[in-house]
Every structure is written in structure tokens, then in C-alpha cells.
Design a protein around this motif. Structure first.
Motif, PDB file in Angstrom:
ATOM      1  N   ARG A   1       0.549  -1.286   0.073  1.00 31.70           N
ATOM      2  CA  ARG A   1       0.187  -0.407   0.177  1.00 31.70           C
ATOM      3  C   ARG A   1       1.090   1.242  -0.291  1.00 31.70           C
ATOM      4  N   LEU A   2       1.930   1.367   0.692  1.00 35.84           N
ATOM      5  CA  LEU A   2       2.614   3.050   0.864  1.00 35.84           C
ATOM      6  C   LEU A   2       3.502   2.396  -0.227  1.00 35.84           C
ATOM      7  N   TRP A   3       3.728   2.011  -1.355  1.00 34.73           N
ATOM      8  CA  TRP A   3       4.461   1.644  -2.153  1.00 34.73           C
ATOM      9  C   TRP A   3       2.984   2.240  -3.467  1.00 34.73           C
ATOM     10  N   SER A   4       2.106   1.875  -3.751  1.00 35.88           N
ATOM     11  CA  SER A   4       0.905   1.791  -4.408  1.00 35.88           C
ATOM     12  C   SER A   4       0.850   4.213  -4.165  1.00 35.88           C
ATOM     13  N   GLU A   5       0.729   4.049  -2.710  1.00 30.05           N
ATOM     14  CA  GLU A   5       0.333   5.755  -2.312  1.00 30.05           C
ATOM     15  C   GLU A   5       1.834   6.546  -2.820  1.00 30.05           C
ATOM     16  N   ILE A   6       3.136   5.837  -2.741  1.00 24.45           N
ATOM     17  CA  ILE A   6       4.353   6.817  -3.535  1.00 24.45           C
ATOM     18  C   ILE A   6       4.155   6.542  -4.710  1.00 24.45           C
ATOM     19  N   GLY A   7       3.426   6.363  -5.817  1.00 25.90           N
ATOM     20  CA  GLY A   7       3.120   6.298  -6.661  1.00 25.90           C
ATOM     21  C   GLY A   7       1.787   7.152  -7.396  1.00 25.90           C
ATOM     22  N   ARG A   8       1.159   7.252  -6.244  1.00 30.08           N
ATOM     23  CA  ARG A   8       0.003   8.752  -6.930  1.00 30.08           C
ATOM     24  C   ARG A   8       1.089   9.942  -6.326  1.00 30.08           C
ATOM     25  N   GLY A   9       1.716   9.674  -5.646  1.00 29.27           N
ATOM     26  CA  GLY A   9       2.586  11.123  -5.436  1.00 29.27           C
ATOM     27  C   GLY A   9       3.938  11.629  -6.860  1.00 29.27           C
ATOM     28  N   LEU A  10       4.472  10.518  -7.351  1.00 25.47           N
ATOM     29  CA  LEU A  10       4.910  10.331  -7.871  1.00 25.47           C
ATOM     30  C   LEU A  10       4.303  10.743  -9.480  1.00 25.47           C
ATOM     31  N   SER A  11       3.545  10.578  -9.164  1.00 29.00           N
ATOM     32  CA  SER A  11       2.714  11.179 -11.152  1.00 29.00           C
ATOM     33  C   SER A  11       2.374  12.303 -10.851  1.00 29.00           C
ATOM     34  N   ALA A  12       1.959  12.262  -9.468  1.00 29.34           N
ATOM     35  CA  ALA A  12       1.893  14.223  -9.109  1.00 29.34           C
ATOM     36  C   ALA A  12       2.610  14.771  -9.216  1.00 29.34           C
ATOM     37  N   ALA A  13       4.118  14.778  -9.052  1.00 30.00           N
ATOM     38  CA  ALA A  13       4.437  15.298  -9.204  1.00 30.00           C
ATOM     39  C   ALA A  13       5.364  15.778 -11.001  1.00 30.00           C
ATOM     40  N   ALA A  14       5.154  14.518 -11.861  1.00 30.25           N
ATOM     41  CA  ALA A  14       5.477  14.854 -12.905  1.00 30.25           C
ATOM     42  C   ALA A  14       4.765  15.573 -13.849  1.00 30.25           C
ATOM     43  N   ALA A  15       2.777  15.320 -13.415  1.00 28.27           N
ATOM     44  CA  ALA A  15       1.919  16.021 -13.666  1.00 28.27           C
ATOM     45  C   ALA A  15       1.929  17.690 -13.656  1.00 28.27           C
ATOM     46  N   ARG A  16       2.761  18.145 -12.029  1.00 27.81           N
ATOM     47  CA  ARG A  16       2.877  19.577 -12.084  1.00 27.81           C
ATOM     48  C   ARG A  16       4.083  19.834 -12.633  1.00 27.81           C
ATOM     49  N   PHE A  17       5.579  19.129 -12.368  1.00 32.63           N
ATOM     50  CA  PHE A  17       6.415  19.839 -12.658  1.00 32.63           C
ATOM     51  C   PHE A  17       7.192  19.262 -14.035  1.00 32.63           C
ATOM     52  N   GLY A  18       6.893  18.803 -14.801  1.00 29.13           N
ATOM     53  CA  GLY A  18       7.517  17.881 -15.463  1.00 29.13           C
ATOM     54  C   GLY A  18       8.535  16.952 -15.847  1.00 29.13           C
ATOM     55  N   ALA A  19       9.601  17.708 -17.078  1.00 28.21           N
ATOM     56  CA  ALA A  19      10.910  17.974 -17.073  1.00 28.21           C
ATOM     57  C   ALA A  19      11.600  18.128 -15.902  1.00 28.21           C
ATOM     58  N   ALA A  20      10.964  19.468 -14.895  1.00 25.35           N
ATOM     59  CA  ALA A  20      11.844  20.002 -14.119  1.00 25.35           C
ATOM     60  C   ALA A  20      12.535  19.501 -13.115  1.00 25.35           C
ATOM     61  N   VAL A  21      11.489  17.805 -12.349  1.00 25.66           N
ATOM     62  CA  VAL A  21      12.301  17.402 -11.620  1.00 25.66           C
ATOM     63  C   VAL A  21      13.477  16.080 -11.469  1.00 25.66           C
ATOM     64  N   ALA A  22      13.864  16.380 -11.297  1.00 20.63           N
ATOM     65  CA  ALA A  22      16.024  16.553 -11.361  1.00 20.63           C
ATOM     66  C   ALA A  22      16.250  15.154 -10.811  1.00 20.63           C
TER      67      ALA A  22
END
Length: 486
Positions: free
Chosen positions: A53-74
């Protein structure tokens, strides 16, 4: 603010979060992208962590990061609590759901272990405080499953493995196990052999700031992130938080920190581990930090006491938020009743208020009979314990402590901050709240070449976040309470 974005996956015992740190070269700003609850999962009477479940929640957060910041994520990195681990089979799958450190299977194990191998020998080999849930005692309690394990990963290392395939163990978390050598800076394999524990499953240990690999293709596909590096920050949450203490005195021992949350970690930062007889007698621990530093500290039970009281109040139909409980505690008579926060009876009792009441009856003190008195008892007791630990740290290091920095979620507790200043007689500087995520993010920024040193990292914290000062008030009652021994 625009700039490079680093993602901190920050997992705590009560909640987890994915946080974006945006660094413009001078200041850093944090943005919480996804927060989710965490806690034990009960399976057949055992407390476990629900890592899927923690891994699933981490995935949601990473997806939100991709949607919010795109290629700026380093980059991305994970930090968690210490001591807990995942055993992996040769196929890379968990042997079983990992245990929660408060699971009762370790009851009595530490006492049996220290009869087999003297405490002095264990401390000389590891420099770690004796706590019943240390990884060493967890392994002894689960010895029969170790034959199935090809690799032991601590909790942040496990999530790094899922992110990029790495099976390395990061230094700061390795030092919490009580089988890592603080002088050799390698696994204490001779100690493990004295306990007839296997060592084949222990992997390479890497320092904070190591690039572990890049995001796996399946993770990139599912989240929308690019081929970014996965960086091992200081993966132990306290190590990350201490890296973000906004002191201007890096390299000096005249300041102490309290990483305040479910646990309170009270300590000082040193260039090397302290294995002296005084440190052993004080049951202090030496845990790794950034740039090869060591954190000489003591684990104190922390706001777990209040959290469990609130949970018991809710079961009884009294649902009060933390702000309301703090107001009630502030109005309660100070130093009326006190407990030893580190008594094992408070580690995981079924009813915390009842356990506190029993302790007070057993020690001939007034029993806290209201929510405000119960919480005040917890906070007064924590402040007194902080005073004692600060005194021990001064005795061990020979250095006077002039100021105390409180970081983490507990730094928002104004009443506890003031009581800490009063009890210790030292000024308290509280903040930042999100020190753990900050330390995680800024280690990643350093890997990217934007920062050059630990002092540089702390300068960014000072320039980015304000602290709140609490000056000690003259309260002779604290000295009398400390002399009472409770």
C-alpha cells in the motif's frame, strides 16, 4: 520560485508524504504533493507494515509530481524511520510482510541476547543504545525466516530497490541496526557470528548522496516521470532532519537538537562516534549523519505518549484535536504528576491513560484524572527527560550546550517548546517543521552540484525558513522535580 525540483519520499510511522523541493540556487521551497496515512497492519496477531500500500501511495505522489513539474523534476530519494527491514528472496520478492518495530515478538529478546553476549561487547562493536526493537533483536526473534533471505534491506533501501533496482544499504540507516561498526564503518559481522546469525544477506553500504541508479522503466511508464536519478539521501529520517538544523555552528558541539515527533531524538553532532564508558553508561547511541558525522543521541519516547492518549480518548467518545488538548494541558497544574517516558511499559500499552495512571499510583503521585492533566503529565515528563539527556551529553562530550534546536512536527508544539526551555534553562529555537523532507531534498540538490557542504546546506535552510525562539523562564520547580528522580 522556479528552479530544479527534487522529490522527497518521506515516510513516518503515522503518515507518509511525497514532497517537492524547488531550489533556485539560494532558497528552497517545499510543496506537499501527496500525503497518506501509515500505521501497523495486524496479521495473525503480529504488527506488520503494509509496504504494498505504501508503494502504491508513493506512485500516486510521483504521478502528481510528473503532472505538476514535468521535466523540471531532477531526482528522487526516500527516507524513513530506522531499524525495520524487508527480507528479500533470491527472486527479489519479500519473504514475508515486514514487521513493525513495536511488534511484541521481541519481548524479552534483548535481555536474553545480552546474557549471551555482554552489553559492553555489543556497545564496543556498534556504539548503539540498547532498545528492545533494534534490528539485532528483531533478527534474533525471527531467526527461522533468515535462511530464506538472500538480501536484507532496511525500509528506505527497499523502496529504492522498487524505484531503481538498487540493493545497497545507506549508511545513516545502517547505523541504527546495532550490527554496524562505527569505527570500521562496515557491518559488524563478528558480532553477528557470535549470535550465530547469517551475514550473507548484508549488502554494500553507501554514503548519503550516492546515486543508486535511474528510475526503472515500469515506474517511468506508470508515473510519467523521466529517466531521473534515484539518490540515497540521509535515509534515516532523523539524520535528514539533523542535516536541516539551521545552525550556523556546523563542526562545533555547543548546540543540541531535538528531532521531535512520535519519537524525540535528543543529541549532538560529532565528527566521530563516542564509545566512551560514559556514553555506554548513559545508554547513548551513535548514529551516522551527513559527511561522515555521527549523531550522539538518546531516543526518548516522544509525542507517542500524547498520540496514544488521544486515541484512547476517542475510543471513550471524547474526540478532541491536538490544539484543544494543548490548551487543556496549558491550563493544568504544572509538575503535578510525572512519569519516566522511557519506561518499557509505555512502549505499546493497550490503554496509555490507564498505564500512566497506574505508574502514578505505583510511585505515590496524584493520578491524572482529566485529559488536560494527562497530557500535561506527558509534556512535563518529556521536558524533564530532555533536561536529563542534555546533562548527560554535556558530561560525555565535555562541551557546554548553549542552545537547543527543535525540528520536525513537534516543533509546532509551543507548550512543549516552552517547557523544554524552562526545564533545560537554555534558549530553544523551533523549526523548521519539515526538516526531514528538507534534509532529503537538499542532499539531492548537493548531488546535482548546487551545494558544496553541510554548512552550505544549513545556510539555505536559514535563508528559507524562519525559526521561533523560546527563552527559558525562571522556574526553580524544575530543579526540584529533576532531583526527585521521576
Amino acid at each position: 520560485m522556479s528552479g530544479r525540483v527534487h522529490l522527497a519520499v518521506d515516510l513516518g510511522a503515522e503518515s507518509g508524504r511525497v514532497v517537492a523541493g524547488v531550489f533556485d540556487g539560494r532558497r528552497v521551497a517545499l510543496e506537499e504533493l501527496h500525503r497518506f496515512p501509515n500505521g501497523p497492519l495486524e496479521i495473525a496477531g503480529s504488527w506488520r507494515w503494509d509496504v504494498d500500500r505504501l508503494w502504491s501511495e508513493i506512485g500516486r505522489g510521483l504521478s502528481a509530481a510528473a503532472a505538476r513539474f514535468g521535466a523540471a523534476v531532477a531526482s528522487v530519494g526516500v527516507d524513513t524511520w530506522g531499524v525495520d527491514y524487508v527480507l528479500l528472496s533470491k527472486s527479489g520478492e519479500p519473504v514475508e510482510p515486514p514487521f513493525h518495530y513495536r511488534d511484541r515478538r521481541t519481548d524479552g529478546v534483548m535481555d536474553r541476547a545480552t546474557r549471551a553476549v555482554p552489553r559492553a561487547d555489543i556497545f564496543a562493536a556498534t556504539g548503539v543504545q540498547f532498545l528492545p526493537f533494534n534490528t539485532l533483536y528483531q533478527l534474533l526473534a525471527s531467526r527461522e525466516r533468515l535462511a530464506e533471505a538472500d538480501r536484507l534491506l532496511l525500509m528506505p533501501d527497499y523502496f529504492h530497490q522498487r524505484l531503481c533496482g538498487s540493493t545497497a544499504v545507506e549508511f545513516t540507516n545502517a547505523t541504527t541496526t546495532q550490527f554496524f561498526g562505527p569505527t570500521t564503518r562496515t557491518w559488524a559481522t563478528e558480532l553477528l557470528q557470535r549470535f550465530a546469525l547469517p551475514t550473507h544477506m548484508l549488502g554494500d553500504v553507501v554514503q548519503p548522496g550516492t546515486i543508486l541508479g535511474t528510475l526503472r522503466e515500469d515506474v517511468r511508464r506508470e508515473t510519467g516521470l523521466g529517466t531521473i536519478p534515484v539518490v540515497a539521501p540521509a535515509t534515516h529520517d532523523t539524520a535528514a532532519a539533523v542535516a536541516a538544523v539551521p545552525t550556523a555552528h556546523t563542526g562545533k558541539a555547543n548546540w543540541a537538537y531535538i528531532s521531535s515527533g512520535t519519537w524525540s531524538l535528543v543529541g549532538v553532532e560529532l565528527p566521530a562516534a563516542n564509545l566512551s564508558p560514559l556514553a555506554f553508561a548513559g545508554n547513548l547511541t551513535n548514529e551516522g549523519g551527513v559527511d561522515g558525522t555521527y549523531r550522539l543521541l538518546k531516543n526518548v519516547m516522544g509525542l507517542w505518549l500524547v498520540q496514544r492518549c488521544r486515541e484512547a480518548f476517542r475510543r471513550r467518545g471524547f474526540d478532541c484535536d491536538y490544539d484543544g488538548l494543548m490548551l487543556a494541558a496549558e491550563a493544568a497544574e504544572p509538575l503535578r504528576s510525572r512519569i519516566d517516558p522511557d519506561d518499557p511499559r509505555f512502549l505499546n500499552p493497550p490503554d496509555m491513560p490507564a498505564e500512566i495512571a497506574a505508574y502514578c499510583r505505583d510511585t505515590g503521585q496524584p493520578v491524572p484524572d482529566t485529559a488536560g492533566r494527562l497530557v500535561r503529565c506527558c509534556l512535563d515528563s518529556l521536558a524533564l527527560q530532555y533536561r536529563r539527556v542534555v546533562g548527560v551529553l554535556e558530561d560525555v562530550t565535555g562541551e557546554p550546550i548553549e542552545v537547543i534546536h527543535i525540528v520536525g512536527g513537534g516543533s509546532r508544539n509551543r507548550l512543549l517548546n516552552q517547557l523544554t526551555a524552562d526545564a533545560t534553562g537554555r534558549p530553544v529555537l523551533a523549526g523548521p517543521v519539515e526538516a526531514t523532507a528538507l534534509g532529503n531534498v537538499l542532499v539531492q540538490a548537493r548531488v546535482a552540484g548546487d551545494l558544496s557542504s553541510l554548512a552550505d546546506l544549513r545556510r539555505v535552510v536559514r535563508e528559507s525558513f524562519a525559526v521561533t525562539a523560546f527563552d527559558p523562564r525562571p522556574c526553580p520547580e524544575w530543579s526540584e522535580a529533576a532531583r526527585s528522580g521521576r
